[in-house]
Design a protein around this motif. Structure first.
Motif, PDB file in Angstrom:
ATOM      1  N   PRO A  37      -0.129   4.995  -0.946  1.00 14.29           N
ATOM      2  CA  PRO A  37      -0.975   6.154  -1.339  1.00 14.29           C
ATOM      3  C   PRO A  37      -0.203   7.292  -1.952  1.00 14.29           C
ATOM      4  O   PRO A  37       0.671   7.864  -1.758  1.00 14.29           O
ATOM      5  N   THR A  38      -1.203   7.665  -3.121  1.00 21.06           N
ATOM      6  CA  THR A  38      -0.869   8.762  -3.961  1.00 21.06           C
ATOM      7  C   THR A  38      -1.476  10.112  -3.550  1.00 21.06           C
ATOM      8  O   THR A  38      -0.782  11.213  -4.000  1.00 21.06           O
TER       9      THR A  38
ATOM     10  N   TYR B 252       0.703  -1.418   0.073  1.00 17.27           N
ATOM     11  CA  TYR B 252       0.152   0.115  -0.077  1.00 17.27           C
ATOM     12  C   TYR B 252       0.834   1.278  -0.078  1.00 17.27           C
ATOM     13  O   TYR B 252       1.831   1.414   0.760  1.00 17.27           O
TER      14      TYR B 252
ATOM     15  N   ASP C 116      -3.455   3.368  -5.391  1.00 14.04           N
ATOM     16  CA  ASP C 116      -2.692   3.524  -4.372  1.00 14.04           C
ATOM     17  C   ASP C 116      -1.914   2.200  -3.764  1.00 14.04           C
ATOM     18  O   ASP C 116      -1.600   2.168  -2.677  1.00 14.04           O
TER      19      ASP C 116
ATOM     20  N   TRP D  47      -8.520   6.316  -5.560  1.00 14.14           N
ATOM     21  CA  TRP D  47      -8.113   5.163  -4.645  1.00 14.14           C
ATOM     22  C   TRP D  47      -7.461   3.996  -5.503  1.00 14.14           C
ATOM     23  O   TRP D  47      -6.751   3.065  -4.992  1.00 14.14           O
TER      24      TRP D  47
END
Length: 142
Positions: free
Chosen positions: A92-93, A90, A101, A98
């Motif tokens: 996240p950007t 995981y 990510d 979503w």
């Protein structure tokens, strides 16, 4: 005085005549054998060490050492190619989407897949389940 020969000693007068020629030879051979035997006993290990043969003396023996060799210390890509498996985590950007990510990497390359494109909202557990499937596809042998 100059005309008188020297008086023979005990050895010349009694031992040599009593032994005869063969007994004297036997005495010389026996003394040589005893000298060789004593040299072997006293210097045998030393001579074996010089020759590089024979068993080591018990006081110099030691228990065998079990040595474990780590193949990776000697392996290079030329001999043992390293298998580089993909791993997806995981990551996240923060771009309010979503679906991307997850970041997958095999140590050399990276891939940020777009997972579950048909869902309007994706939770982290759903995203990681899809990432696990994607990782399996990347690591499968084709």
């Amino acid at each position: 005085m100059s005309g008188t020969p020297p008086r023979p000693g005990f050895y010349e007068r009694f031992v040599i005549p009593a032994m005869g020629g063969g007994a004297l030879l036997l005495l010389v051979i026996t003394l040589a054998f005893l000298a060789w035997l004593m040299g072997s006993v006293l210097f045998g290990d030393f001579i074996d060490d010089l020759r590089g043969g024979g068993e080591p003396a018990p006081e110099r023996m030691h228990e065998p050492v079990e040595e474990r060799v780590n193949v990776s210390d000697y392996a290079t890509d030329d001999y043992l190619p390293q298998v580089r498996l993909w791993s997806c985590d995981y990551s996240p950007t923060y771009n309010n989407d979503w679906h991307d990510d997850v970041l997958c990497s095999n140590g050399e390359s990276q891939d940020r897949p777009y997972l579950r494109p048909g869902d309007s909202f994706v939770t982290e557990p759903e995203l990681m389940a899809a990432a696990l499937q994607y990782e399996s596809q990347l690591n499968s042998i084709r």
